[in-house]
Design an enzyme around this catalytic site. Structure first.
Site, PDB file in Angstrom:
ATOM      1  N   ARG A  12     -28.035  -9.902  92.892  1.00 39.82           N
ATOM      2  CA  ARG A  12     -27.863  -8.444  93.034  1.00 39.82           C
ATOM      3  C   ARG A  12     -28.280  -7.963  94.423  1.00 39.82           C
ATOM      4  NH1 ARG A  12     -29.272  -8.812  87.436  1.00 39.82           N
ATOM      5  NH2 ARG A  12     -31.330  -9.468  88.121  1.00 39.82           N
ATOM      6  N   THR A  93     -40.072 -11.768  94.504  1.00 42.23           N
ATOM      7  CA  THR A  93     -41.378 -11.430  93.921  1.00 42.23           C
ATOM      8  C   THR A  93     -41.638 -12.342  92.716  1.00 42.23           C
ATOM      9  OG1 THR A  93     -40.416  -9.769  92.441  1.00 42.23           O
ATOM     10  CG2 THR A  93     -41.155  -9.003  94.611  1.00 42.23           C
ATOM     11  N   HIS A 148     -37.634  -0.592  86.081  1.00 41.43           N
ATOM     12  CA  HIS A 148     -36.555  -1.392  86.664  1.00 41.43           C
ATOM     13  C   HIS A 148     -35.491  -1.692  85.611  1.00 41.43           C
ATOM     14  CE1 HIS A 148     -39.425  -2.134  89.949  1.00 41.43           C
ATOM     15  NE2 HIS A 148     -38.357  -2.407  90.683  1.00 41.43           N
ATOM     16  N   LYS A 152     -34.510  -7.551  85.204  1.00 37.80           N
ATOM     17  CA  LYS A 152     -35.562  -7.982  86.133  1.00 37.80           C
ATOM     18  C   LYS A 152     -36.425  -9.051  85.462  1.00 37.80           C
ATOM     19  CE  LYS A 152     -39.228  -6.375  89.206  1.00 37.80           C
ATOM     20  NZ  LYS A 152     -38.851  -7.332  90.251  1.00 37.80           N
TER      21      LYS A 152
HETATM   22  N1  LIG Z   1     -38.561  -7.208  98.375  1.00 35.89           N
HETATM   23  C1  LIG Z   1     -37.657  -6.322  97.948  1.00 35.89           C
HETATM   24  O1  LIG Z   1     -37.440  -5.260  98.563  1.00 35.89           O
HETATM   25  C2  LIG Z   1     -36.870  -6.643  96.692  1.00 35.89           C
HETATM   26  C3  LIG Z   1     -35.848  -5.798  96.248  1.00 35.89           C
HETATM   27  C4  LIG Z   1     -35.090  -6.190  95.147  1.00 35.89           C
HETATM   28  C5  LIG Z   1     -35.359  -7.389  94.500  1.00 35.89           C
HETATM   29  N2  LIG Z   1     -36.396  -8.162  94.945  1.00 35.89           N
HETATM   30  C6  LIG Z   1     -36.707  -9.475  94.362  1.00 35.89           C
HETATM   31  O2  LIG Z   1     -35.705 -10.383  94.821  1.00 35.89           O
HETATM   32  C7  LIG Z   1     -35.501 -11.392  93.838  1.00 35.89           C
HETATM   33  C8  LIG Z   1     -34.034 -11.414  93.460  1.00 35.89           C
HETATM   34  O3  LIG Z   1     -33.721 -10.233  92.751  1.00 35.89           O
HETATM   35  P1  LIG Z   1     -32.265  -9.925  92.224  1.00 35.89           P
HETATM   36  O4  LIG Z   1     -32.350  -8.727  91.382  1.00 35.89           O
HETATM   37  O5  LIG Z   1     -31.319  -9.917  93.379  1.00 35.89           O
HETATM   38  O6  LIG Z   1     -32.040 -11.234  91.305  1.00 35.89           O
HETATM   39  P2  LIG Z   1     -30.716 -11.985  90.890  1.00 35.89           P
HETATM   40  O7  LIG Z   1     -29.565 -11.033  90.820  1.00 35.89           O
HETATM   41  O8  LIG Z   1     -31.063 -12.808  89.699  1.00 35.89           O
HETATM   42  O9  LIG Z   1     -30.430 -12.955  92.122  1.00 35.89           O
HETATM   43  C9  LIG Z   1     -31.122 -14.147  92.351  1.00 35.89           C
HETATM   44  C10 LIG Z   1     -30.113 -15.140  92.928  1.00 35.89           C
HETATM   45  O10 LIG Z   1     -30.829 -16.307  93.353  1.00 35.89           O
HETATM   46  C11 LIG Z   1     -29.988 -17.423  93.134  1.00 35.89           C
HETATM   47  N3  LIG Z   1     -30.763 -18.667  93.143  1.00 35.89           N
HETATM   48  C12 LIG Z   1     -31.459 -19.236  92.144  1.00 35.89           C
HETATM   49  N4  LIG Z   1     -32.036 -20.364  92.598  1.00 35.89           N
HETATM   50  C13 LIG Z   1     -31.702 -20.491  93.900  1.00 35.89           C
HETATM   51  C14 LIG Z   1     -31.979 -21.447  94.909  1.00 35.89           C
HETATM   52  N5  LIG Z   1     -32.725 -22.529  94.668  1.00 35.89           N
HETATM   53  N6  LIG Z   1     -31.463 -21.249  96.148  1.00 35.89           N
HETATM   54  C15 LIG Z   1     -30.733 -20.176  96.409  1.00 35.89           C
HETATM   55  N7  LIG Z   1     -30.414 -19.242  95.496  1.00 35.89           N
HETATM   56  C16 LIG Z   1     -30.892 -19.412  94.245  1.00 35.89           C
HETATM   57  C17 LIG Z   1     -29.323 -17.122  91.814  1.00 35.89           C
HETATM   58  O11 LIG Z   1     -28.130 -17.864  91.756  1.00 35.89           O
HETATM   59  P3  LIG Z   1     -27.606 -18.475  90.387  1.00 35.89           P
HETATM   60  O12 LIG Z   1     -27.416 -17.307  89.474  1.00 35.89           O
HETATM   61  O13 LIG Z   1     -26.337 -19.152  90.768  1.00 35.89           O
HETATM   62  O14 LIG Z   1     -28.693 -19.421  89.910  1.00 35.89           O
HETATM   63  C18 LIG Z   1     -29.060 -15.626  91.930  1.00 35.89           C
HETATM   64  O15 LIG Z   1     -27.776 -15.365  92.486  1.00 35.89           O
HETATM   65  C19 LIG Z   1     -36.437 -11.031  92.675  1.00 35.89           C
HETATM   66  O16 LIG Z   1     -37.640 -11.752  92.827  1.00 35.89           O
HETATM   67  C20 LIG Z   1     -36.686  -9.541  92.863  1.00 35.89           C
HETATM   68  O17 LIG Z   1     -37.899  -9.102  92.305  1.00 35.89           O
HETATM   69  C21 LIG Z   1     -37.141  -7.815  96.020  1.00 35.89           C
END
Ligand SMILES: NC(=O)c1ccc[n+]([C@@H]2O[C@H](COP(=O)([O-])OP(=O)(O)OC[C@H]3O[C@@H](n4cnc5c(N)ncnc54)[C@H](OP(=O)(O)O)[C@@H]3O)[C@@H](O)[C@H]2O)c1
Length: 261
Positions: A12, A93, A148, A152
């Site tokens: 996302r 996170t 959220h 999440k």
């Molecule tokens: N710091 C900030 O401002 C902020 C803002 C928003 C979100 N976040 C954090 O960012 C993280 C992701 O959030 P999201 O909502 O975007 O989650 P998400 O939609 O689940 O995206 C995570 C992605 O990571 C991929 N992935 C899994 N294992 C991987 C690996 N070894 N190498 C590369 N990619 C891999 C997944 O791919 P597959 O589905 O193909 O496994 C998925 O596409 C969470 O920890 C969230 O809390 C932080």
């Protein structure tokens, strides 16, 4: 032009980072990293017919890696970045204590910037919480409520914990020892100095954080609401441009906000 690798590029948040980077003249996306997908980036991410293949394999080059994957992904790409000496921007996170230690150790070798929230609004809010907490004193009860989307993975949010730590530090306390996570049953009178942290999961809410300070006869509430993931994605890209050329070390978003007001 900064050669950018993005981990979690189809997630996302990573997807939005990738889209914004493809349309940003400062960057050239050289790697879109995720679990195995054998497709071209233009097929799955809006923003142009880039020739980059979405892959789980190690990219040949890259000046900076932005990580919005999952905690295990961070560990994998952290190893890669250390081998290559590549600075890493980590937005993920929910890391465990041992994973956080590995990130700290990596910062002895490469520049690492980890932020639980890349939005400017949260960075500025963090900056004012400490002073406010000291002025109000412990007579003011603090409650943090985060909301959220239903998918999440971690709770409470890393941002809620970061805000909690800011307040606890201003009181000279460790965050964990002062926190109660939700309440249930006969909890009795609220201890002075306690910080309540509560996680709500519903619908497609991008991210909302409320910090309440409640004392005799009054309550002050700060609310931050992310309307889209652009706030995080553009903050991460700003951090990627900033970290280039920085020596090894552990950096925070505050370093950027203070350096580039
Ligand atoms: N710091 C900030 O401002 C902020 C803002 C928003 C979100 N976040 C954090 O960012 C993280 C992701 O959030 P999201 O909502 O975007 O989650 P998400 O939609 O689940 O995206 C995570 C992605 O990571 C991929 N992935 C899994 N294992 C991987 C690996 N070894 N190498 C590369 N990619 C891999 C997944 O791919 P597959 O589905 O193909 O496994 C998925 O596409 C969470 O920890 C969230 O809390 C932080």
């Amino acid at each position: 032009m900064i050669r950018l690798a993005i981990a979690g590029a189809l997630g996302r948040t990573g997807r939005r980072v990738t889209e914004l980077a493809l349309g940003d003249a400062r960057f050239r996306v050289v790697a879109a990293l995720t679990s195995p997908h054998d497709r071209q980036i233009g097929e799955v991410v809006h923003g142009g017919d880039s020739s980059v293949t979405v892959t789980d394999s190690i990219p040949a080059d890259g000046d900076v890696l932005i990580d919005f994957s999952l905690p295990e992904g961070t560990m994998a790409w952290l190893d890669w970045c250390q081998i290559r000496g590549t600075p890493m921007i980590i937005g993920v996170t929910g890391h465990s204590a041992s994973q956080r230690e590995r990130m700290d150790r990596a910062a002895a070798k490469i520049a690492v910037l980890h932020a639980s929230n890349f939005s400017l609004g949260i960075a500025v809010l963090r900056g004012i919480l400490g002073g406010l907490t000291k002025r109000l004193g412990e007579a003011y009860d603090v409650e943090i409520v985060e909301t959220h989307h239903r998918r999440k993975a971690d709770a409470p949010s890393g941002t809620a914990l970061t805000l909690r730590d800011e307040i606890a530090r201003a009181r000279g306390r460790a965050g964990e020892e002062t926190t109660v996570y939700g309440r249930e049953g006969r909890v009795g009178e609220r201890p002075v100095g306690q910080i309540g942290v509560h996680a709500v999961r519903m619908g497609d809410v991008v991210g909302r954080h409320e910090v309440h300070f409640s004392g005799p006869g009054e309550t002050i509430t700060f609310t931050h609401e992310a309307h889209s993931r652009d706030a995080f994605a553009s903050g991460a890209l700003r951090a990627a441009a900033w970290i280039l050329g920085k020596p090894a070390g552990s950096y925070s978003l505050r370093d950027i906000v203070e350096a580039e007001p």
